[in-house]
Design a protein around this motif. Structure first.
Motif, PDB file in Angstrom:
ATOM      1  N   ILE A 167       0.832  -1.205   0.000  1.00  0.00           N
ATOM      2  CA  ILE A 167       0.000   0.000   0.000  1.00  0.00           C
ATOM      3  C   ILE A 167       0.865   1.253   0.000  1.00  0.00           C
ATOM      4  CG2 ILE A 167      -1.696   1.322   1.306  1.00  0.00           C
ATOM      5  CD1 ILE A 167      -2.828  -1.182  -0.008  1.00  0.00           C
ATOM      6  N   VAL A 171       0.607   4.034  -3.002  1.00  0.00           N
ATOM      7  CA  VAL A 171       0.218   5.420  -2.750  1.00  0.00           C
ATOM      8  C   VAL A 171       1.393   6.357  -2.995  1.00  0.00           C
ATOM      9  CG1 VAL A 171      -0.622   7.030  -0.985  1.00  0.00           C
ATOM     10  CG2 VAL A 171      -1.555   4.714  -1.111  1.00  0.00           C
ATOM     11  N   LEU A 176       1.179  13.350  -4.169  1.00  0.00           N
ATOM     12  CA  LEU A 176       0.153  13.824  -3.249  1.00  0.00           C
ATOM     13  C   LEU A 176       0.798  14.623  -2.123  1.00  0.00           C
ATOM     14  CD1 LEU A 176      -1.867  10.484  -2.869  1.00  0.00           C
ATOM     15  CD2 LEU A 176      -2.471  12.433  -4.331  1.00  0.00           C
ATOM     16  N   ARG A 181      -1.510  11.958   1.314  1.00  0.00           N
ATOM     17  CA  ARG A 181      -0.876  10.654   1.093  1.00  0.00           C
ATOM     18  C   ARG A 181      -1.015   9.779   2.332  1.00  0.00           C
ATOM     19  NH1 ARG A 181       3.736  12.358  -0.262  1.00  0.00           N
ATOM     20  NH2 ARG A 181       4.826  12.113   1.724  1.00  0.00           N
ATOM     21  N   VAL A 184      -4.748   8.642   2.601  1.00  0.00           N
ATOM     22  CA  VAL A 184      -5.104   7.647   1.581  1.00  0.00           C
ATOM     23  C   VAL A 184      -4.451   6.304   1.896  1.00  0.00           C
ATOM     24  CG1 VAL A 184      -4.880   7.019  -0.858  1.00  0.00           C
ATOM     25  CG2 VAL A 184      -5.515   9.352  -0.215  1.00  0.00           C
ATOM     26  N   ARG A 185      -3.204   6.350   2.325  1.00  0.00           N
ATOM     27  CA  ARG A 185      -2.493   5.115   2.674  1.00  0.00           C
ATOM     28  C   ARG A 185      -3.208   4.377   3.800  1.00  0.00           C
ATOM     29  NH1 ARG A 185       3.408   6.086   4.744  1.00  0.00           N
ATOM     30  NH2 ARG A 185       2.249   6.769   6.577  1.00  0.00           N
ATOM     31  N   LEU A 188      -6.622   2.888   2.544  1.00  0.00           N
ATOM     32  CA  LEU A 188      -6.435   1.682   1.732  1.00  0.00           C
ATOM     33  C   LEU A 188      -5.955   0.513   2.589  1.00  0.00           C
ATOM     34  CD1 LEU A 188      -4.849   2.834  -1.657  1.00  0.00           C
ATOM     35  CD2 LEU A 188      -7.066   1.748  -1.281  1.00  0.00           C
TER      36      LEU A 188
END
Length: 245
Positions: A167, A171, A176, A181, A184-185, A188
């Motif tokens: 992941i 990402v 980002l 970032r 989002v990491r 996910l």
């Protein structure tokens, strides 16, 4: 057979299929980050990596394959074989931890040899603690193997904990802002647990505490980076350097 019995049986089949689908999703998440730099070149014969890296990849792919196969056995109702293979799976899980720590030490040693102690003082926290995270949830899953409801959820959390390297690479391939970032990491990384949590609410009207605890622990681990700049971690790296040097 009563309609209630049929409904319960269909519900069980649906739940088992959900967990199989979730294991396949985790396979996708485990692959996407390493696909550009490892798996795609490997398929074309163009990957350049140490033998240890290939062994490491093989062990993790094998673990993922075993995890999916175990979910498949449950989905088709072969619980007896699932439990028999589970004994092998426990040993394999120990192998995953040993391999992960071995690679971490090997990389630590290489950095130490190239740049001295200054090059390793603030490294290796993430991969070392990744193995601790997996070990705790995997051991709990093994201990709870006679409690299917808790066991399967602990296995989901344990398997999710191993997704972070892939992941993070996936990402990180996008431009980002650091805060975005990081968010989002984490989203996910936790997505399998979120989906399982949601499915619990849908199917049981109640979320199992294992998912809540797992999500909290993994979230806390996502904010561990500052710890590698503490005096305690620097002391640990100096101790490790004195052993491997």
């Amino acid at each position: 057979m009563s309609s209630h019995g049929i409904s319960a049986k269909e519900s069980m089949i649906e739940i088992r299929r959900f967990y199989l689908a979730l294991s396949l999703l985790m396979a996708v998440l485990a692959t996407i980050g390493f696909w550009p730099q490892y798996f795609r070149p490997l398929m074309s014969g163009g990957v350049a990596a140490d033998t240890a890296i290939h062994i490491h990849a093989a062990v993790y792919v094998g673990w993922l394959g075993l995890f999916i196969f175990q979910c498949l056995l449950v989905a088709v109702g072969n619980i007896r074989l699932h439990r028999r293979i589970g004994n092998l799976g426990f040993l394999y899980g120990i192998g995953v931890v040993v391999m992960g720590l071995s690679i971490t030490i090997a990389r630590f040693t290489a950095k130490l040899n190239d740049g001295g102690i200054a090059a390793v003082e603030h490294t290796s926290l993430a991969p070392a603690t990744d193995m601790i995270l997996f070990s705790v949830f995997f051991a709990a899953a093994a201990y709870s193997r006679f409690n299917p409801e808790r066991h399967k959820r602990l296995m989901i959390v344990a398997a999710t904990s191993l997704l972070i390297p892939s992941i993070a690479r996936f990402v990180g391939s996008f431009e980002l802002e650091p805060a975005i970032r990081h968010t989002v990491r984490l989203l996910l990384w936790l997505s399998p647990i979120y989906l399982a949590f949601g499915y619990d609410i849908y199917s049981r009207r109640l979320a199992h505490p294992t998912y809540i605890i797992g999500a909290i622990v993994i979230t806390l681990f996502n904010f561990r980076s500052p710890l590698q700049y503490t005096d305690t971690w620097v002391s640990i790296t100096h101790w490790l350097a004195s052993i491997v040097d």
